[in-house]
Design a protein around this motif. Structure first.
Motif, mmCIF file in Angstrom:
data_model
loop_
_atom_site.group_PDB
_atom_site.id
_atom_site.type_symbol
_atom_site.label_atom_id
_atom_site.label_comp_id
_atom_site.label_asym_id
_atom_site.label_seq_id
_atom_site.Cartn_x
_atom_site.Cartn_y
_atom_site.Cartn_z
ATOM 1 N N PRO A 26 0.817 -1.234 0.052
ATOM 2 C CA PRO A 26 -0.064 -0.224 -0.126
ATOM 3 C C PRO A 26 0.830 1.252 0.094
ATOM 4 C CG PRO A 26 0.058 -0.940 2.203
ATOM 5 C CD PRO A 26 0.935 -1.695 1.226
ATOM 6 N N VAL A 27 0.679 2.220 -0.723
ATOM 7 C CA VAL A 27 1.364 3.414 -1.057
ATOM 8 C C VAL A 27 0.226 4.494 -0.701
ATOM 9 C CG1 VAL A 27 2.892 4.940 -2.555
ATOM 10 C CG2 VAL A 27 2.835 2.460 -2.553
ATOM 11 N N ARG A 28 0.670 5.666 0.176
ATOM 12 C CA ARG A 28 -0.223 6.568 0.055
ATOM 13 C C ARG A 28 -0.550 7.398 -1.191
ATOM 14 N NH1 ARG A 28 1.418 9.895 5.411
ATOM 15 N NH2 ARG A 28 0.890 11.434 4.084
ATOM 16 N N GLU A 336 -16.434 3.287 -8.017
ATOM 17 C CA GLU A 336 -15.194 4.094 -7.761
ATOM 18 C C GLU A 336 -15.189 4.827 -6.595
ATOM 19 O OE1 GLU A 336 -17.099 3.460 -10.426
ATOM 20 O OE2 GLU A 336 -15.594 2.814 -11.980
ATOM 21 N N THR A 337 -16.522 5.494 -6.309
ATOM 22 C CA THR A 337 -16.397 6.517 -5.068
ATOM 23 C C THR A 337 -16.151 5.426 -3.720
ATOM 24 O OG1 THR A 337 -18.162 7.754 -6.124
ATOM 25 C CG2 THR A 337 -17.806 7.981 -3.665
ATOM 26 N N LEU A 338 -16.544 4.370 -3.670
ATOM 27 C CA LEU A 338 -16.177 3.400 -2.684
ATOM 28 C C LEU A 338 -14.629 3.211 -2.327
ATOM 29 C CD1 LEU A 338 -19.248 1.153 -2.598
ATOM 30 C CD2 LEU A 338 -18.810 2.967 -0.960
ATOM 31 N N THR A 339 -14.278 2.698 -3.863
ATOM 32 C CA THR A 339 -12.938 2.219 -3.665
ATOM 33 C C THR A 339 -11.984 3.565 -3.352
ATOM 34 O OG1 THR A 339 -13.429 0.772 -5.454
ATOM 35 C CG2 THR A 339 -10.844 1.384 -5.327
ATOM 36 N N ARG A 340 -12.413 4.740 -3.713
ATOM 37 C CA ARG A 340 -11.632 5.865 -3.441
ATOM 38 C C ARG A 340 -11.448 6.012 -2.274
ATOM 39 N NH1 ARG A 340 -11.501 11.323 -3.172
ATOM 40 N NH2 ARG A 340 -10.085 12.533 -4.550
ATOM 41 N N ARG A 341 -12.558 5.978 -1.417
ATOM 42 C CA ARG A 341 -12.836 6.302 -0.183
ATOM 43 C C ARG A 341 -11.681 5.303 0.805
ATOM 44 N NH1 ARG A 341 -18.665 6.123 1.461
ATOM 45 N NH2 ARG A 341 -18.691 7.923 -0.070
ATOM 46 N N GLN A 342 -11.719 4.014 0.351
ATOM 47 C CA GLN A 342 -10.946 3.013 0.978
ATOM 48 C C GLN A 342 -9.609 3.043 0.509
ATOM 49 O OE1 GLN A 342 -12.037 -1.014 -0.276
ATOM 50 N NE2 GLN A 342 -10.608 -1.852 0.887
ATOM 51 N N ARG A 343 -9.442 3.457 -0.385
ATOM 52 C CA ARG A 343 -7.807 3.563 -0.939
ATOM 53 C C ARG A 343 -7.065 4.771 -0.175
ATOM 54 N NH1 ARG A 343 -6.483 0.749 -6.718
ATOM 55 N NH2 ARG A 343 -6.971 -1.257 -6.031
ATOM 56 N N LEU A 344 -8.071 5.718 0.139
ATOM 57 C CA LEU A 344 -7.539 7.096 0.510
ATOM 58 C C LEU A 344 -7.016 6.574 2.102
ATOM 59 C CD1 LEU A 344 -9.552 10.109 -0.474
ATOM 60 C CD2 LEU A 344 -7.327 9.866 -0.696
ATOM 61 N N ALA A 345 -7.848 5.922 2.869
ATOM 62 C CA ALA A 345 -7.559 5.669 3.916
ATOM 63 C C ALA A 345 -6.567 4.275 4.275
ATOM 64 C CB ALA A 345 -8.978 4.860 4.709
ATOM 65 N N GLY A 347 -4.380 3.263 1.583
ATOM 66 C CA GLY A 347 -3.380 3.364 0.697
ATOM 67 C C GLY A 347 -3.689 2.703 -0.550
ATOM 68 N N ILE A 348 -3.119 2.710 -1.657
ATOM 69 C CA ILE A 348 -3.163 2.273 -2.858
ATOM 70 C C ILE A 348 -2.223 1.050 -3.061
ATOM 71 C CG2 ILE A 348 -2.920 2.565 -5.592
ATOM 72 C CD1 ILE A 348 -3.314 5.822 -5.047
#
Ligand code: NAD
Length: 374
Positions: A26-28, A336-345, A347-348
């Motif tokens: 995971p990368v911020r 996409e909105t859900l994934t974005r929320r999760q990955r912001l928290a 990491g990618i």
């Protein structure tokens, strides 16, 4: 020019060699964007361009479209080196007649060119309620939904048809060899008080080429029914898309997806840009996108109560009994909105191939990313 530089798909895939199956890290998002900005600056982009392109690529990763995220740099960097992608270009109006706007991109970064072209279309649609945009001569524009979101944030509806001009990837319905690009379509509608913006954005192939690259990077097979091998036989091996001769992607939904893919090339290629996906354009070694987009004010569509009617429609469709295993009916743009929320928290999650590629591209330009990628 080496064979890899001539074939943009192979350029991207070559970084996967030897690192299949390595784990995800995971990368911020902010650190990844900073690493990409540094790389783009080192590759000749001015600060503003580096920020726009980095943000677009990281946003694609945030929204779960790793196929159009930072992995694209494996294709962009060699293209710059041989002059096929030209940094620091801007969208230029080459013609205007009523609501029709023709914009050229000078083979610049599509993330900058398409964004600027869409800003021009938004300005035109705000004046008269309608803009019809023909964008030509842009390098790869990335995640098309990004330009739809630009319109929805401006309170406008957008319908965008894009052709991909590079080595062909998609077989026509009933065909065994590739002829078309993965020609994406994007339709977006702005948010109402109760419904978030609807962002429909997908390739007209059964799967995007970038998803084959990502699967290769992870050492995974593709699902059945997506790919043909070079002999036209069904296969699950994503590597067939990076061989010479290559395999082919099947169109989305048989003859229907084929029809949509063809119409993208008719509208964006033949009508809008003089760059249809024919061999003389496909074999140039470049990855170009042309776009035909209609942008309009929803209040001018004929129904002053459009927002209330849209809310009713969405509520009715959401209220459908779900299939076994499905949690809820989702609207276009919601995954996409859900994934974005999760990955912001969290990491990618970047695979080993992508991390190795970024590290290698950085070192070639004297950069060490250190903590930014880990
Ligand atoms: P995809 O198959 O993941 O489909 C995405 C669309 O389907 C989105 O609108 C999403 O909200 C919707 N969706 C997904 N799951 C859903 C569900 N369970 N319920 C309701 N809706 C759902 O996308 P893709 O075809 O792999 O394309 C990925 C990206 O690649 C897109 O952003 C596209 O613009 C981009 N692309 C770009 C190019 C180019 O040349 N620039 C070419 C091809 C694709």
């Amino acid at each position: 020019m080496t064979e890899t530089q001539r074939d943009p798909f192979a350029a991207a895939a070559s970084f996967n060699a030897g690192v299949y199956g390595t784990g995800l890290r995971p990368v911020r998002a902010d650190r990844l964007a900073e690493a990409v900005r540094r790389l783009l600056r080192a590759a000749g982009s001015e600060a503003g361009e580096a920020a726009v392109v980095a943000d677009h690529l990281v946003e694609a990763n945030l929204r779960g479209h790793d196929s159009h995220g930072v992995g694209m740099l494996a294709m962009y960097m060699p293209a710059i080196a041989v002059g096929l992608l030209r940094p620091n270009q801007h969208a230029t109006v080459i013609g205007q007649s009523g609501p029709f706007l023709a914009v050229g991109g000078g083979s610049g970064y599509g993330q900058v060119i398409a964004r600027e072209a869409m800003d021009l279309a938004i300005g035109q649609a705000r004046l008269d309620g309608l803009a019809v945009l023909s964008l030509r001569d842009s390098h790869h524009i990335g995640r098309v939904g990004s330009y739809g979101e630009q319109c929805s944030e401006a309170g406008l509806v957008a319908l965008a048809f894009v052709n991909v001009v590079t080595r062909p990837a998609v077989a026509p319905h009933d065909g065994t060899r590739p002829r078309l690009g993965t020609n994406p379509i994007c339709i977006t509608v702005p948010a109402t008080q109760s419904t978030p913006a609807l962002i429909l954005d997908f390739a007209t192939s059964a799967v995007a080429v970038g998803k084959c690259r990502v699967a290769m990077g992870k050492g995974q097979e593709m699902a059945p029914g997506l790919l043909l091998d070079p002999q036209g036989e069904p296969t699950r091996d994503p590597g067939v898309m990076f061989q010479d001769p290559s395999g082919a992607l099947l169109p989305l939904g048989g003859h229907k997806g084929f029809g949509l893919a063809l119409m993208c090339d008719v509208l964006a290629g033949a009508l809008a840009s003089a760059m249809p996906g024919t061999p003389s354009h496909q074999n140039s070694g470049r990855v170009m996108n042309n776009m035909f987009a209609i942008v309009f004010d929803p209040a001018r569509g004929g129904n002053a109560q459009w927002a209330a009617d849209l809310d009713d429609l969405v509520a009715y469709v959401r209220d459908t009994p779900t299939a076994p295993g499905a949690a809820a009916i989702q609207m276009p743009g919601e995954p996409e909105t859900l994934t974005r929320r999760q990955r912001l928290a969290d990491g990618i999650p970047l695979d080993g191939a992508t991390l190795a590629m970024l590290d290698s591209l950085g070192r070639e330009r004297g950069l060490e990313f250190g903590d930014l990628l880990g």
